[in-house]
Design a protein around this motif. Structure first.
Motif, mmCIF file in Angstrom:
data_model
loop_
_atom_site.group_PDB
_atom_site.id
_atom_site.type_symbol
_atom_site.label_atom_id
_atom_site.label_comp_id
_atom_site.label_asym_id
_atom_site.label_seq_id
_atom_site.Cartn_x
_atom_site.Cartn_y
_atom_site.Cartn_z
ATOM 1 N N LYS A 2 0.836 -1.188 0.000
ATOM 2 C CA LYS A 2 0.000 0.000 0.000
ATOM 3 C C LYS A 2 0.874 1.243 0.000
ATOM 4 C CE LYS A 2 -3.763 -2.185 2.597
ATOM 5 N NZ LYS A 2 -4.610 -2.119 3.813
ATOM 6 N N ALA A 3 0.362 2.283 -0.642
ATOM 7 C CA ALA A 3 1.095 3.543 -0.673
ATOM 8 C C ALA A 3 0.120 4.706 -0.585
ATOM 9 C CB ALA A 3 1.937 3.647 -1.938
ATOM 10 N N ILE A 4 0.488 5.701 0.193
ATOM 11 C CA ILE A 4 -0.241 6.960 0.245
ATOM 12 C C ILE A 4 0.612 7.997 -0.484
ATOM 13 C CG2 ILE A 4 -1.189 8.782 1.712
ATOM 14 C CD1 ILE A 4 -2.712 6.164 1.918
ATOM 15 N N ILE A 5 0.044 8.568 -1.555
ATOM 16 C CA ILE A 5 0.758 9.546 -2.365
ATOM 17 C C ILE A 5 0.186 10.930 -2.070
ATOM 18 C CG2 ILE A 5 1.525 10.139 -4.694
ATOM 19 C CD1 ILE A 5 2.174 7.248 -3.831
ATOM 20 N N GLN A 6 1.043 11.845 -1.688
ATOM 21 C CA GLN A 6 0.604 13.213 -1.436
ATOM 22 C C GLN A 6 1.369 14.183 -2.333
ATOM 23 O OE1 GLN A 6 -0.344 14.291 2.755
ATOM 24 N NE2 GLN A 6 0.661 12.376 3.282
ATOM 25 N N ARG A 7 0.614 15.014 -3.034
ATOM 26 C CA ARG A 7 1.251 16.069 -3.825
ATOM 27 C C ARG A 7 1.686 17.172 -2.868
ATOM 28 N NH1 ARG A 7 -2.400 19.071 -8.167
ATOM 29 N NH2 ARG A 7 -2.978 20.311 -6.341
ATOM 30 N N ILE A 49 3.367 4.918 -9.276
ATOM 31 C CA ILE A 49 3.779 6.137 -8.569
ATOM 32 C C ILE A 49 4.379 7.152 -9.539
ATOM 33 C CG2 ILE A 49 5.501 7.039 -6.950
ATOM 34 C CD1 ILE A 49 5.006 4.412 -5.306
ATOM 35 N N LEU A 50 5.266 6.706 -10.402
ATOM 36 C CA LEU A 50 5.952 7.631 -11.302
ATOM 37 C C LEU A 50 5.064 8.146 -12.437
ATOM 38 C CD1 LEU A 50 9.475 5.971 -11.580
ATOM 39 C CD2 LEU A 50 8.787 7.933 -10.181
ATOM 40 N N ASN A 51 4.000 7.414 -12.738
ATOM 41 C CA ASN A 51 3.123 7.823 -13.837
ATOM 42 C C ASN A 51 1.794 8.407 -13.380
ATOM 43 O OD1 ASN A 51 4.478 6.931 -16.527
ATOM 44 N ND2 ASN A 51 4.745 5.177 -15.164
ATOM 45 N N LEU A 52 1.607 8.522 -12.071
ATOM 46 C CA LEU A 52 0.368 9.070 -11.528
ATOM 47 C C LEU A 52 0.254 10.552 -11.899
ATOM 48 C CD1 LEU A 52 -2.055 8.275 -9.694
ATOM 49 C CD2 LEU A 52 -0.697 9.117 -7.766
ATOM 50 N N ARG A 53 -0.838 10.909 -12.562
ATOM 51 C CA ARG A 53 -0.987 12.280 -13.065
ATOM 52 C C ARG A 53 -1.697 13.158 -12.031
ATOM 53 N NH1 ARG A 53 -3.429 11.695 -19.028
ATOM 54 N NH2 ARG A 53 -4.909 10.397 -17.884
ATOM 55 N N VAL A 54 -0.897 13.806 -11.213
ATOM 56 C CA VAL A 54 -1.459 14.655 -10.163
ATOM 57 C C VAL A 54 -1.088 16.129 -10.342
ATOM 58 C CG1 VAL A 54 -1.604 12.818 -8.449
ATOM 59 C CG2 VAL A 54 0.518 14.129 -8.662
ATOM 60 N N PHE A 55 -0.412 16.442 -11.458
ATOM 61 C CA PHE A 55 0.014 17.818 -11.702
ATOM 62 C C PHE A 55 -0.660 18.394 -12.947
ATOM 63 C CE2 PHE A 55 3.484 15.713 -9.427
ATOM 64 C CZ PHE A 55 3.653 16.585 -8.359
ATOM 65 N N GLU A 56 -0.650 19.719 -13.014
ATOM 66 C CA GLU A 56 -1.243 20.403 -14.168
ATOM 67 C C GLU A 56 -0.224 20.510 -15.303
ATOM 68 O OE1 GLU A 56 0.945 23.334 -11.715
ATOM 69 O OE2 GLU A 56 -0.550 21.787 -11.261
ATOM 70 N N GLU A 144 -4.542 7.055 -2.518
ATOM 71 C CA GLU A 144 -4.127 5.756 -1.985
ATOM 72 C C GLU A 144 -3.960 4.761 -3.116
ATOM 73 O OE1 GLU A 144 -5.608 2.296 1.183
ATOM 74 O OE2 GLU A 144 -6.781 4.132 0.894
ATOM 75 N N LEU A 145 -2.833 4.074 -3.133
ATOM 76 C CA LEU A 145 -2.574 3.035 -4.121
ATOM 77 C C LEU A 145 -2.407 1.695 -3.415
ATOM 78 C CD1 LEU A 145 0.086 4.712 -6.470
ATOM 79 C CD2 LEU A 145 -2.382 4.576 -6.829
ATOM 80 N N GLU A 146 -2.842 0.645 -4.071
ATOM 81 C CA GLU A 146 -2.663 -0.700 -3.526
ATOM 82 C C GLU A 146 -2.365 -1.650 -4.668
ATOM 83 O OE1 GLU A 146 -4.882 -3.822 -0.458
ATOM 84 O OE2 GLU A 146 -5.790 -1.884 -0.945
ATOM 85 N N SER A 147 -1.352 -2.487 -4.488
ATOM 86 C CA SER A 147 -0.990 -3.440 -5.536
ATOM 87 C C SER A 147 -2.075 -4.500 -5.654
ATOM 88 C CB SER A 147 0.358 -4.086 -5.234
ATOM 89 O OG SER A 147 0.301 -4.786 -4.015
ATOM 90 N N PRO A 148 -2.233 -5.099 -6.842
ATOM 91 C CA PRO A 148 -3.237 -6.152 -7.017
ATOM 92 C C PRO A 148 -2.984 -7.302 -6.060
ATOM 93 C CG PRO A 148 -2.338 -5.460 -9.134
ATOM 94 C CD PRO A 148 -1.486 -4.834 -8.076
ATOM 95 N N ALA A 149 -4.059 -7.903 -5.573
ATOM 96 C CA ALA A 149 -3.916 -9.047 -4.663
ATOM 97 C C ALA A 149 -3.215 -10.172 -5.392
ATOM 98 C CB ALA A 149 -5.287 -9.500 -4.176
ATOM 99 N N ALA A 150 -2.233 -10.738 -4.741
ATOM 100 C CA ALA A 150 -1.447 -11.813 -5.353
ATOM 101 C C ALA A 150 -1.838 -13.154 -4.755
ATOM 102 C CB ALA A 150 0.041 -11.571 -5.141
#
Length: 207
Positions: A2-7, A49-56, A144-150
């Motif tokens: 799990k990851a919490i991404i904050q701009r 994470i690197l491709n998440l589009r959170v900027f203008e 919030e991001l979460e990897s697919p259940a494995a």
């Protein structure tokens, strides 16, 4: 995983009163690693994470650019508490990967981030330390991001996982006091055995 991404407009990590890392505009990543995570989850999370589009973009259009597109910085902080499971009001962390395994796994995650992006733009805290994380959330924007259940192969379960499973099975097999009382043989002279008194077990008897 799990990851919490904050701009953020800026963010920093302080340990023992000393600032050990900081970034300007970019994203702060709080990462929680679980017992079941593999390198597939690392690859998935790094890509997201690197491709998440959170900027203008240049014209001001929101949700158009990623941190890589904008060449902004990334601050990563290991956060095992994201794997919390509540038992009543008490947090339980048995699903988090143990520290001795998680540290190398977390370092592998950082290495993948650096390979996929620019190493000089990837910052992190101090694994296992008591940290003060100062985050100036920009927006605010929190995702919030979460990897697919494995599906985990039982052969690949760690020794700790197997021990946890055995403990849970043992607890399940131990009858409670109330169940032992219900299953205890009744004396024929006991009036509660046939009177329908409290603790009636008539439904458990054979016809």
């Amino acid at each position: 995983m799990k990851a919490i991404i904050q701009r953020v407009a800026q963010a920093s990590v302080t340990v023992g009163g000393e600032q050990i890392s900081s970034i300007g505009r970019g994203i702060c990543v709080l990462l929680g690693i679980s017992l079941e995570d593999t390198h597939k989850e690392v690859e998935h999370m790094v890509r997201k994470i690197l491709n998440l589009r959170v900027f203008e973009d240049e014209s001001g259009k929101h949700w158009s650019k990623s941190v890589m597109d904008k060449q902004y910085e990334v601050l990563c902080v290991s956060q095992f508490t994201l794997q919390c499971i509540l038992k009543g009001n008490k947090p339980d962390y048995h699903m988090a990967m143990p520290a001795e395994q998680a540290e190398s796994f977390y370092n592998s995650f950082l290495d993948q981030l650096k390979k996929a992006y620019k190493p000089e733009l990837i910052k992190d805290g101090k694994f296992g330390a008591y940290m003060q994380v100062h985050i100036q959330n920009d927006g605010p924007v929190t995702i919030e991001l979460e990897s697919p259940a494995a599906t985990v192969d039982p052969k690949q379960l760690t020794k700790l996982e197997k021990q946890q499973q055995r403990k849970e099975k043992t607890r399940a097999k131990v009858p409670s006091e109330s169940s032992r009382e219900r299953n205890a043989p009744r004396n024929k002279d006991d009036p509660s055995a046939s009177s329908g008194a409290e603790g009636d077990v008539s439904s458990e008897r054979e016809p």
